[in-house]
Design an enzyme around this catalytic site. Structure first.
Site, short mmCIF file in Angstrom:
data_model
loop_
_atom_site.label_atom_id
_atom_site.label_comp_id
_atom_site.label_asym_id
_atom_site.label_seq_id
_atom_site.Cartn_x
_atom_site.Cartn_y
_atom_site.Cartn_z
N SER A 227 4.99 -24.81 16.25
CA SER A 227 4.31 -24.02 17.38
C SER A 227 5.57 -23.21 18.22
O SER A 227 5.47 -22.32 18.88
CB SER A 227 3.53 -24.80 18.59
OG SER A 227 4.23 -26.12 18.67
N HIS A 257 1.28 -30.87 11.92
CA HIS A 257 1.70 -30.63 13.23
C HIS A 257 0.79 -31.23 14.29
O HIS A 257 0.67 -32.43 14.39
CB HIS A 257 2.09 -29.26 13.44
CG HIS A 257 2.67 -28.64 14.76
ND1 HIS A 257 3.50 -29.58 15.33
CD2 HIS A 257 3.19 -27.53 15.59
CE1 HIS A 257 4.19 -29.06 16.24
NE2 HIS A 257 3.82 -27.63 16.34
N HIS A 304 8.59 -38.23 10.95
CA HIS A 304 8.86 -37.02 11.63
C HIS A 304 10.06 -36.10 11.04
O HIS A 304 10.70 -36.86 10.39
CB HIS A 304 9.26 -37.47 13.19
CG HIS A 304 9.26 -36.38 13.94
ND1 HIS A 304 10.33 -35.49 14.25
CD2 HIS A 304 8.30 -35.72 14.83
CE1 HIS A 304 9.93 -34.80 15.19
NE2 HIS A 304 8.72 -35.06 15.58
N ARG A 313 7.49 -41.14 23.17
CA ARG A 313 6.24 -40.84 23.64
C ARG A 313 5.27 -41.72 23.19
O ARG A 313 4.18 -41.93 24.01
CB ARG A 313 6.04 -39.31 23.42
CG ARG A 313 7.12 -38.39 23.68
CD ARG A 313 6.69 -36.93 23.20
NE ARG A 313 7.07 -37.09 21.77
CZ ARG A 313 6.68 -36.12 20.58
NH1 ARG A 313 6.26 -34.80 21.26
NH2 ARG A 313 6.67 -36.05 19.44
N ASP A 359 1.60 -38.81 17.94
CA ASP A 359 0.12 -38.71 17.45
C ASP A 359 -0.38 -40.19 17.06
O ASP A 359 -1.56 -40.17 17.10
CB ASP A 359 -0.15 -37.84 16.28
CG ASP A 359 0.38 -36.25 17.03
OD1 ASP A 359 -0.04 -36.04 17.97
OD2 ASP A 359 1.07 -35.37 16.12
C1 LIG Z 1 5.79 -35.53 10.12
C2 LIG Z 1 5.96 -35.19 8.42
C3 LIG Z 1 5.17 -33.91 8.12
C4 LIG Z 1 7.62 -34.97 8.41
O1 LIG Z 1 7.74 -34.35 7.19
P1 LIG Z 1 9.08 -34.43 6.41
O2 LIG Z 1 10.04 -34.06 7.26
O3 LIG Z 1 9.08 -33.56 4.95
O4 LIG Z 1 9.51 -36.03 6.38
P2 LIG Z 1 10.26 -36.62 5.05
O5 LIG Z 1 11.41 -35.82 4.86
O6 LIG Z 1 10.39 -37.82 5.75
O7 LIG Z 1 9.22 -36.63 3.77
C5 LIG Z 1 9.82 -36.94 2.59
C6 LIG Z 1 8.29 -37.34 1.75
O8 LIG Z 1 8.02 -38.58 2.43
C7 LIG Z 1 6.47 -38.37 2.63
N1 LIG Z 1 6.14 -39.18 3.89
C8 LIG Z 1 6.74 -38.68 4.95
N2 LIG Z 1 5.93 -39.36 6.01
C9 LIG Z 1 5.04 -39.93 5.28
C10 LIG Z 1 3.89 -40.76 5.75
N3 LIG Z 1 3.62 -41.04 7.28
N4 LIG Z 1 3.25 -41.37 4.95
C11 LIG Z 1 3.40 -41.25 3.55
N5 LIG Z 1 4.25 -40.49 2.95
C12 LIG Z 1 5.11 -39.86 3.97
C13 LIG Z 1 6.57 -36.92 2.63
O9 LIG Z 1 5.01 -36.49 2.36
C14 LIG Z 1 7.32 -36.67 1.77
O10 LIG Z 1 6.76 -36.64 0.37
P3 LIG Z 1 6.86 -35.54 -0.77
O11 LIG Z 1 8.59 -35.33 -1.04
O12 LIG Z 1 6.04 -36.02 -1.99
O13 LIG Z 1 6.37 -34.43 -0.44
C15 LIG Z 1 5.41 -36.48 7.54
O14 LIG Z 1 6.26 -37.62 8.06
C16 LIG Z 1 4.08 -36.63 7.56
O15 LIG Z 1 3.54 -36.04 6.87
N6 LIG Z 1 3.68 -37.45 8.39
C17 LIG Z 1 2.26 -37.70 8.72
C18 LIG Z 1 1.50 -36.77 9.50
C19 LIG Z 1 1.84 -36.92 10.83
O16 LIG Z 1 1.88 -37.94 11.56
N7 LIG Z 1 2.37 -35.68 11.88
C20 LIG Z 1 2.70 -35.66 12.91
C21 LIG Z 1 4.22 -35.12 13.16
S1 LIG Z 1 4.55 -35.28 14.80
#
Ligand SMILES: CC(C)(COP(=O)(O)OP(=O)(O)OC[C@H]1O[C@@H](n2cnc3c(N)ncnc32)[C@H](O)[C@@H]1OP(=O)(O)O)[C@@H](O)C(=O)NCCC(=O)NCCS
Length: 423
Positions: A227, A257, A304, A313, A359
């Site tokens: 954002s 997000h 994250h 937070r 979140d």
């Molecule tokens: C926030 C988020 C999008 C960060 O993504 P990222 O930077 O790609 O994180 P990573 O590098 O650690 O991810 C590597 C892998 O682990 C997985 N992973 C990361 N967090 C995970 C979680 N909470 N549960 C299960 N798997 C997870 C990813 O989906 C990714 O899998 P893939 O390679 O098969 O696609 C991710 O952690 C996520 O989807 N979290 C849950 C949603 C969430 O809480 N979002 C709010 C963000 S503030």
């Protein structure tokens, strides 16, 4: 500051600050420094710092209302914009300025009334910001002719007007969707957050305290998140604050997000229903987490892109829960999930951060006070995030940041760049 940066770049502009790999380019540019944002900086281990202040320091130092120890969000806006800790008078002044500017033209409400009532609240929010664009002082001034040096001045008017009007617009969407279209007039005597809670229909003093904390801690998370980056990018085309912020909100509406906060509380409720509504045991939570991942889903609220520790937070919200609702069952489950999930995620190599993010807690706090319309949660996030991304947008114009236009290549080009190692 613009002169200082010009001088700094003149003297040091050819210094190399990093290298990046092909993998990083394909992996969403994570870890590549590509932009400057003055309002806040994210440390992977420590969490966010706003103009150098951490979340616990802000909770201690920012001016508060007489009602409780939660900071007033007007203060974090002042801090991000001016770069100095505000006094009580400064915060009072911002509150008054916003109350005076919070006039939403009728056509915005008329436009909202024309949308199907079940349109997602984030879609309505973004559309309402676009409808408000008729009021842009920057767009009008630019059309008349404006020197580059003066861009910041009408942008300041847009930023202040837009932030002041967002709670009214958001509350209108909420009451229209969920409360039969019975709207509540603003109370200009209240501070920005309390007035927002009031217009939503929540006059419990503790809900107002939660709103102050919530709007403060969600305000900014440096410049690279979707954002913030979108607002900055669209603004770099000299689009006004309304066009830029609306675009940023479309990014916030994505499930990876800002939409994650509604996913978390849904996940907690589903977890409870799975075990017939009873308080789950640690074993059951573990079983449910594994089931979620076996189904190919993420555990919402965990992980994250930058952070590598528990989000401060999250901690601030957990402390709020312990102070104001120690017996709340959802909050108790969230604390249990916090014990169960990190060890599981730590065992999965690809996951870089097993800890909770912002979140993971907010939905349970809002639910406690009766705000159970989960789809609306991201709008609350958006109202708060406006302060950070719009303070940054104003700095972009004040500092004369240029059009953003990174290079892009094809995979074929990429393959041609690969240095073959000798066999
Ligand atoms: C926030 C988020 C999008 C960060 O993504 P990222 O930077 O790609 O994180 P990573 O590098 O650690 O991810 C590597 C892998 O682990 C997985 N992973 C990361 N967090 C995970 C979680 N909470 N549960 C299960 N798997 C997870 C990813 O989906 C990714 O899998 P893939 O390679 O098969 O696609 C991710 O952690 C996520 O989807 N979290 C849950 C949603 C969430 O809480 N979002 C709010 C963000 S503030």
């Amino acid at each position: 500051m613009a002169a200082e940066i010009k001088e700094f770049v003149k003297e040091n502009g050819n210094q190399v600050i990093g290298q990046y790999t092909i993998e990083q380019v394909y992996a969403g540019m994570k870890g590549m420094v590509g932009m400057v944002t003055e309002t806040s900086k994210l440390d992977p281990d420590e969490g966010i710092r706003f103009r150098g202040y951490s979340i616990p320091e802000l909770c201690e130092k920012l001016p508060k209302s007489s009602a409780g120890p939660e900071p007033l969000p007007e203060g974090i806006f002042y801090l991000m914009l001016i770069g100095e800790m505000p006094s009580e008078d400064d915060v009072h002044n911002v509150s008054n300025l916003w109350a005076r500017r919070a006039i939403v033209p009728k056509h915005v409400f008329d436009m909202l009334d024309k949308l199907p009532v079940n349109t997602h609240p984030m879609t309505q929010f973004s559309a309402a910001v676009m409808a408000l664009q008729t009021e842009s002082v920057f767009a009008a001034a630019y059309r008349k002719g404006l020197s580059k040096k003066e861009y910041w001045d009408p942008m300041y008017e847009d930023v202040m007007n837009l932030i002041s009007r967002l709670p009214r617009v958001a509350a209108y969407i909420y009451r229209r969707m969920y409360k039969g279209g019975v709207h509540i007039e603003p109370d200009p005597k209240l501070d920005w957050a309390a007035n927002f809670a009031h217009m939503l229909g929540y006059d419990d003093p503790d809900m107002k305290k939660l709103m102050r904390l919530y709007l403060t801690i969600h305000a900014d998370h440096e410049g690279g998140n979707v954002s913030a980056h979108t607002t900055h990018l669209v603004g770099s085309a000299l689009s006004d604050a309304y066009l830029s912020f609306s675009a940023g909100m479309n990014g916030l509406a994505g499930p990876l997000h800002g939409l994650a906060n509604q996913e978390v509380i849904r996940w907690i409720i589903d977890l409870r229903n799975y075990y017939d509504g009873a308080m789950p045991t640690q074993e059951q939570i573990k079983e449910y987490v594994l089931k979620t991942m076996e189904e190919g889903k993420v555990v919402p609220g965990y992980g994250h892109a930058v952070l590598r520790k528990t989000d401060p937070r999250f901690i601030a919200q957990m402390e709020f829960a312990q102070a104001y609702m120690p017996d709340d069952e959802n909050c108790k489950i969230i604390r249990m999930v916090y014990e169960v999930v990190p060890p599981i995620l730590s065992g999965i190599k690809k996951i870089k951060n097993p800890w909770p993010n912002v979140d993971a807690h907010s939905g349970a706090l809002l639910t406690h006070y009766g705000l159970i319309e989960y789809d609306f949660y991201t709008v609350l996030f958006g109202v708060s995030r406006a302060m950070g991304v719009l303070a940054s947008l104003l700095w972009d114009r004040a500092l004369g940041h240029p059009l953003e236009r990174p290079g892009s290549v094809t995979t074929e080009w990429m393959k041609g760049r690969v240095v073959k190692s000798p066999v």
